[in-house]
Design an enzyme around this catalytic site. Structure first.
Site, PDB file in Angstrom:
ATOM      1  N   THR A 139       4.267   0.984   1.318  1.00  0.00           N
ATOM      2  CA  THR A 139       5.173   0.928   2.564  1.00  0.00           C
ATOM      3  C   THR A 139       6.417   1.556   2.143  1.00  0.00           C
ATOM      4  OG1 THR A 139       3.900  -0.912   3.212  1.00  0.00           O
ATOM      5  CG2 THR A 139       6.014  -0.422   4.579  1.00  0.00           C
ATOM      6  N   HIS A 191       3.330  -4.361   9.822  1.00  0.00           N
ATOM      7  CA  HIS A 191       1.910  -4.493   9.419  1.00  0.00           C
ATOM      8  C   HIS A 191       1.120  -5.121  10.372  1.00  0.00           C
ATOM      9  CE1 HIS A 191       3.748  -3.970   5.231  1.00  0.00           C
ATOM     10  NE2 HIS A 191       4.326  -5.283   5.273  1.00  0.00           N
ATOM     11  N   SER A 231       0.806  -1.260   0.106  1.00  0.00           N
ATOM     12  CA  SER A 231       0.172  -0.113   0.031  1.00  0.00           C
ATOM     13  C   SER A 231       0.747   1.307   0.145  1.00  0.00           C
ATOM     14  CB  SER A 231      -0.799   0.041   1.273  1.00  0.00           C
ATOM     15  OG  SER A 231      -0.029  -0.020   2.450  1.00  0.00           O
TER      16      SER A 231
END
Length: 334
Positions: free
Chosen positions: A77, A141, A75
Site C-alpha cells: 500500500t 482497504h 500488500s
C-alpha cells in the site's frame, strides 16, 4: 448496553449510540490489534472502522477525476500510493525536485485513507472535500462491494494491489505485534495463521477481498487496474508506464528518454523512502510510527516462517477459494 459491552468496544467515546447498538448485535471474534473484530457487511473489521465506513458510504461523492488506491493491508500500500501520487502529479512536482512532497510526507498523508483519515474520528464530523486539488487521491482497504455507490457509478479510477497471501500473513503478524496496544497479548504466528485461514483478519476473508476487485476488474478493465505486488516488484518500469496509461496521463517519449520513469521509481523506492526523516521519526495519524511501515519489502520471506504443513494448508484453501476465477499465486515449496 451493558458495561461489559461498552468496554469491549474500543474507541467507544467516538461512536454514536446508534453505531454502538449495531456493533453489539454483530458476530465478533478475537481481533489482531483490538480486542475484537466484528463481522460487518460480510467482512471483518474493527469497531471504529464500522462507523467511519458508514459515514464514507453515506457522504462520499466521487469525482470522475478521483483516483482510489484499494489494497489488502500489508500488500504494498505505502509503495503503490507513492507511485500513484508521483505519476499523477508529475506535472506539478518533478521527482528530482528537492521539495517534492514525498520527501517530507509519508505517502499515507498524501493519499489519505477514506476509513481512517478522511472519515475517521467522531461520529458527528463529516469533512468537506470539495476544495481538494484534483486529481484527488484516496486510499482504502474496504472491499469492493462496500465502496460508496458514487465510486462505482462515476468514472473515477481504482488501482488495486494484492500480494501472495503467505507473505501477507507474515507481514501482518509482525506489523501488528509492533503496533498493538500493550494490554493485548502478543499474537503467536500459529494463532495468526489459523485466524487468517479462517478468514478472520481485518477486511477479510482476504480471498473474498481479492475476488471482489478481481472480478470487477475483468468486467470493467477501464475502471479497475488489478496488480500483484510480485509483478510490480519484478518489472516496476513496465507497471509504472501501465499506471500512467490507466490514469489517462501516459508518459511521453520525451519523458521516457529523459529518464523520468526511472526517477519516479527511485524516489518511491523502499530504500529511498525508508531513509527519509519523515519515515524514521514520523507517525501515522498518531496511531503508530512510520518506521513500522518499512520492514523488508521482499518476495517469499514467508519461507523463513512457515512449516511445510502450514504452506500446504493455506495453499489448499486458496486453491479452493480462488478456483475457476483465473486468479492465482505462485507458491514455492519450503
Amino acid at each position: 448496553m451493558s458495561m461489559e459491552d461498552e468496554e469491549a468496544i474500543e474507541g467507544e467515546h467516538l461512536l454514536s449510540q446508534e453505531c454502538k447498538n449495531m456493533i453489539i448485535s454483530l458476530p465478533r471474534e478475537r481481533g489482531w490489534r483490538t480486542r475484537y473484530l466484528y463481522f460487518f457487511q460480510d467482512f471483518w473489521c474493527q469497531s471504529a472502522e464500522i462507523q467511519s465506513i458508514t459515514k464514507f458510504q453515506n457522504h462520499f461523492q466521487a469525482k470522475d477525476t478521483d483516483i482510489i488506491i484499494a489494497t489488502i493491508p500489508k500488500s504494498g500500500t505505502t509503495w503503490l500510493k507513492a507511485l500513484a501520487f508521483a505519476i499523477a502529479n508529475r506535472g506539478r512536482f518533478a521527482p528530482s525536485e528537492k521539495n517534492h512532497p514525498l520527501l517530507t510526507s509519508n505517502s499515507h498523508a498524501l493519499v489519505p485513507f477514506l476509513e481512517y483519515t478522511v472519515y475517521g474520528g467522531r461520529f458527528d464530523h463529516v469533512p468537506d472535500l470539495s476544495n481538494m486539488v484534483e486529481p484527488r487521491l484516496f486510499g482504502t482497504h474496504i472491499p469492493y462491494h462496500s465502496l460508496a455507490k458514487s465510486i462505482k457509478d462515476s468514472n473515477c479510477k481504482i488501482i488495486y494491489i494484492c500480494r501472495n497471501p503467505l507473505d501477507t500473513v507474515v507481514s501482518t503478524w509482525i506489523f501488528i505485534n509492533k503496533i498493538k496496544p500493550e494490554y493485548l497479548p502478543t499474537l503467536t504466528l500459529e494463532e495468526a495463521f489459523e485466524m487468517y485461514c479462517e478468514g478472520k483478519i481485518g477486511y477479510g476473508p482476504s480471498w473474498n477481498h481479492m475476488l471482489g476487485y478481481w472480478n470487477e476488474s475483468t468486467a470493467r478493465p477501464e475502471k479497475i487496474l488489478f496488480l500483484k505486488y510480485e509483478d510490480l516488484k519484478k518489472d516496476t518500469i513496465f507497471h509504472a508506464k501501465k499506471l500512467g496509461e490507466f490514469l489517462g496521463c501516459p508518459f511521453t517519449i520525451e519523458e521516457e528518454n529523459n529518464g523520468l520513469i526511472e526517477s519516479i521509481i527511485k524516489l518511491c523506492s523502499f530504500e529511498n523512502m525508508r531513509e527519509l526523516e519523515v519515515n524514521k521519526s514520523g507517525t501515522f495519524a498518531s496511531n503508530f510510527e512510520n518506521k513500522y511501515l518499512f520492514r523488508k519489502a521482499q518476495i517469499g520471506d514467508w519461507i523463513n516462517y512457515f512449516s511445510p504443513s502450514m504452506v500446504e494448508k493455506l495453499s489448499k484453501i486458496l486453491q479452493e477459494k480462488l478456483n475457476g476465477s483465473g486468479l492465482s499465486f505462485e507458491v514455492l515449496h519450503s
